[in-house]
Scaffold this motif. Structure first.
Motif, mmCIF file in Angstrom:
data_model
loop_
_atom_site.group_PDB
_atom_site.id
_atom_site.type_symbol
_atom_site.label_atom_id
_atom_site.label_comp_id
_atom_site.label_asym_id
_atom_site.label_seq_id
_atom_site.Cartn_x
_atom_site.Cartn_y
_atom_site.Cartn_z
ATOM 1 N N GLU A 198 0.836 -1.188 0.000
ATOM 2 C CA GLU A 198 0.000 0.000 0.000
ATOM 3 C C GLU A 198 0.880 1.250 0.000
ATOM 4 O OE1 GLU A 198 -3.875 0.977 2.492
ATOM 5 O OE2 GLU A 198 -2.081 1.344 3.705
ATOM 6 N N ILE A 199 0.437 2.262 -0.733
ATOM 7 C CA ILE A 199 1.071 3.576 -0.717
ATOM 8 C C ILE A 199 0.215 4.460 0.175
ATOM 9 C CG2 ILE A 199 1.634 5.628 -2.083
ATOM 10 C CD1 ILE A 199 2.021 3.690 -4.477
ATOM 11 N N GLU A 200 0.853 5.148 1.127
ATOM 12 C CA GLU A 200 0.121 6.049 2.008
ATOM 13 C C GLU A 200 0.760 7.429 1.962
ATOM 14 O OE1 GLU A 200 -1.588 5.157 6.133
ATOM 15 O OE2 GLU A 200 0.224 6.318 6.574
ATOM 16 N N LEU A 201 -0.066 8.453 1.724
ATOM 17 C CA LEU A 201 0.381 9.840 1.692
ATOM 18 C C LEU A 201 -0.357 10.597 2.781
ATOM 19 C CD1 LEU A 201 0.051 10.381 -2.171
ATOM 20 C CD2 LEU A 201 2.085 9.657 -0.914
ATOM 21 N N GLU A 202 0.389 11.359 3.592
ATOM 22 C CA GLU A 202 -0.231 12.183 4.629
ATOM 23 C C GLU A 202 0.034 13.645 4.312
ATOM 24 O OE1 GLU A 202 -0.123 13.051 9.438
ATOM 25 O OE2 GLU A 202 1.239 11.570 8.580
ATOM 26 N N PHE A 203 -1.015 14.454 4.314
ATOM 27 C CA PHE A 203 -0.911 15.871 3.997
ATOM 28 C C PHE A 203 -1.128 16.716 5.246
ATOM 29 C CE2 PHE A 203 -1.866 13.652 0.126
ATOM 30 C CZ PHE A 203 -1.019 14.239 -0.791
ATOM 31 N N THR A 204 -0.827 18.007 5.149
ATOM 32 C CA THR A 204 -0.958 18.898 6.297
ATOM 33 C C THR A 204 -2.401 19.282 6.581
ATOM 34 O OG1 THR A 204 -0.523 20.785 4.844
ATOM 35 C CG2 THR A 204 1.356 19.875 6.055
ATOM 36 N N SER A 205 -3.308 19.016 5.662
ATOM 37 C CA SER A 205 -4.726 19.315 5.850
ATOM 38 C C SER A 205 -5.541 18.356 4.981
ATOM 39 C CB SER A 205 -5.008 20.768 5.459
ATOM 40 O OG SER A 205 -6.318 21.123 5.820
ATOM 41 N N ARG A 206 -6.859 18.443 5.090
ATOM 42 C CA ARG A 206 -7.735 17.575 4.298
ATOM 43 C C ARG A 206 -7.543 17.850 2.810
ATOM 44 N NH1 ARG A 206 -11.885 15.298 7.350
ATOM 45 N NH2 ARG A 206 -13.150 15.023 5.480
ATOM 46 N N VAL A 207 -7.554 16.803 2.005
ATOM 47 C CA VAL A 207 -7.400 16.937 0.552
ATOM 48 C C VAL A 207 -8.545 16.204 -0.128
ATOM 49 C CG1 VAL A 207 -4.891 17.197 0.625
ATOM 50 C CG2 VAL A 207 -5.882 14.912 0.425
ATOM 51 N N ARG A 208 -8.680 16.439 -1.433
ATOM 52 C CA ARG A 208 -9.724 15.745 -2.203
ATOM 53 C C ARG A 208 -9.217 15.508 -3.616
ATOM 54 N NH1 ARG A 208 -12.804 20.024 -4.800
ATOM 55 N NH2 ARG A 208 -12.046 22.001 -4.037
ATOM 56 N N MET A 209 -9.988 14.737 -4.382
ATOM 57 C CA MET A 209 -9.695 14.400 -5.778
ATOM 58 C C MET A 209 -8.261 13.886 -5.974
ATOM 59 S SD MET A 209 -11.722 17.613 -7.494
ATOM 60 C CE MET A 209 -11.308 17.150 -9.154
ATOM 61 N N PRO A 210 -7.885 12.792 -5.283
ATOM 62 C CA PRO A 210 -6.508 12.304 -5.392
ATOM 63 C C PRO A 210 -6.242 11.552 -6.692
ATOM 64 C CG PRO A 210 -7.766 10.807 -4.046
ATOM 65 C CD PRO A 210 -8.695 11.958 -4.393
ATOM 66 N N PHE A 211 -5.012 11.663 -7.141
ATOM 67 C CA PHE A 211 -4.508 10.876 -8.269
ATOM 68 C C PHE A 211 -3.147 10.345 -7.835
ATOM 69 C CE2 PHE A 211 -1.545 10.668 -11.824
ATOM 70 C CZ PHE A 211 -2.183 9.736 -12.629
ATOM 71 N N VAL A 212 -2.934 9.039 -7.960
ATOM 72 C CA VAL A 212 -1.663 8.414 -7.597
ATOM 73 C C VAL A 212 -1.257 7.476 -8.720
ATOM 74 C CG1 VAL A 212 -0.430 6.995 -5.914
ATOM 75 C CG2 VAL A 212 -2.230 8.540 -5.127
ATOM 76 N N ALA A 213 -0.015 7.603 -9.178
ATOM 77 C CA ALA A 213 0.518 6.713 -10.215
ATOM 78 C C ALA A 213 1.866 6.197 -9.754
ATOM 79 C CB ALA A 213 0.659 7.457 -11.538
ATOM 80 N N LEU A 214 2.223 5.009 -10.198
ATOM 81 C CA LEU A 214 3.507 4.393 -9.867
ATOM 82 C C LEU A 214 4.197 4.001 -11.159
ATOM 83 C CD1 LEU A 214 5.454 3.259 -7.708
ATOM 84 C CD2 LEU A 214 4.113 1.147 -7.748
ATOM 85 N N ARG A 215 5.420 4.519 -11.361
ATOM 86 C CA ARG A 215 6.188 4.226 -12.578
ATOM 87 C C ARG A 215 7.513 3.576 -12.195
ATOM 88 N NH1 ARG A 215 5.164 9.822 -13.373
ATOM 89 N NH2 ARG A 215 7.400 10.117 -13.171
ATOM 90 N N ASP A 216 7.948 2.648 -13.060
ATOM 91 C CA ASP A 216 9.251 2.021 -12.828
ATOM 92 C C ASP A 216 10.336 2.816 -13.542
ATOM 93 O OD1 ASP A 216 9.069 1.333 -15.509
ATOM 94 O OD2 ASP A 216 8.878 -0.818 -15.161
ATOM 95 N N ALA A 217 11.573 2.312 -13.491
ATOM 96 C CA ALA A 217 12.706 3.031 -14.087
ATOM 97 C C ALA A 217 12.557 3.182 -15.597
ATOM 98 C CB ALA A 217 14.014 2.308 -13.751
#
Length: 194
Positions: free
Chosen positions: A47-66
């Motif tokens: 799992e990838i977990e991101l913590e921000f300094t405040s509430r966020v919305r509409m997330p987009f997360v992508a993972l790329r290799d080399a």
């Protein structure tokens, strides 16, 4: 027409407030911590977990290799200040980059990248017959090499997110300062006896 000294003083104070207080007022939310952490080395990743300094919305997360190939991820889920994304397949050993983008609580989009390295899943050792004396000793368990997710400094997070003071703020501050100086000069000229 004489300009009151109070008007000049008020204009100068307003100009100084805009110059010195605008960075704090216009600061966007930023990434506080991540798992995996920036430049970490992990043995596995579920799992990838991101913590921000405040509430966020509409997330987009992508993972790329080399090789810049996009890896399969689950749909990002938002829980207040946290964004979590499932990594369904084991990652082969190599270098990876997590690219993320969210809309911060002030409505502005922020984005960044988190590079890390995966050691890959350990390959099973071939089974070989061992003497009975060796079988009675329990095998040692290697320690997990995942680096702790240290919070990023606000300067680093702001640099990654592309945050900064917009140029129009500096132009407006300079214009207000010039207006204040102009009013002050006009007032001092009006006071001179002729």
């Amino acid at each position: 027409m004489a300009i009151a000294p109070r008007s000049i003083l008020a204009a100068l104070i307003c100009g100084l407030l805009v110059v010195f207080c605008s960075p704090a007022a216009l600061a966007h939310d930023s990434l506080k911590a991540s798992s995996p952490a920036k430049d970490a080395t992990v043995t596995s990743l579920d799992e990838i977990e991101l913590e921000f300094t405040s509430r966020v919305r509409m997330p987009f997360v992508a993972l790329r290799d080399a090789g810049d190939r996009q890896m399969d991820l689950g749909e990002p889920q938002v829980e207040g200040k946290f964004v979590r994304t499932e990594v369904p397949e084991p990652l082969p050993a190599g270098k990876y980059v997590i690219a993320w983008r969210v809309v911060s609580s002030d409505g502005h989009p922020i984005e960044g990248e988190i590079p890390f390295t995966a050691e890959g899943e350990p390959s099973p050792e071939p089974s070989t017959p061992t003497p009975a004396a060796e079988r009675s000793t329990p095998p040692s368990v290697p320690a997990e090499t995942t680096a702790p997710a240290a919070p990023e400094s606000s300067a680093v997070a702001a640099a990654e997110a592309g945050d900064g003071i917009p140029g129009w703020i500096w132009v407006a501050a300079a214009a207000l300062a010039l207006v204040g100086v102009g009013l002050w000069l006009a007032g001092s000229r009006a006071k001179r006896p002729e």
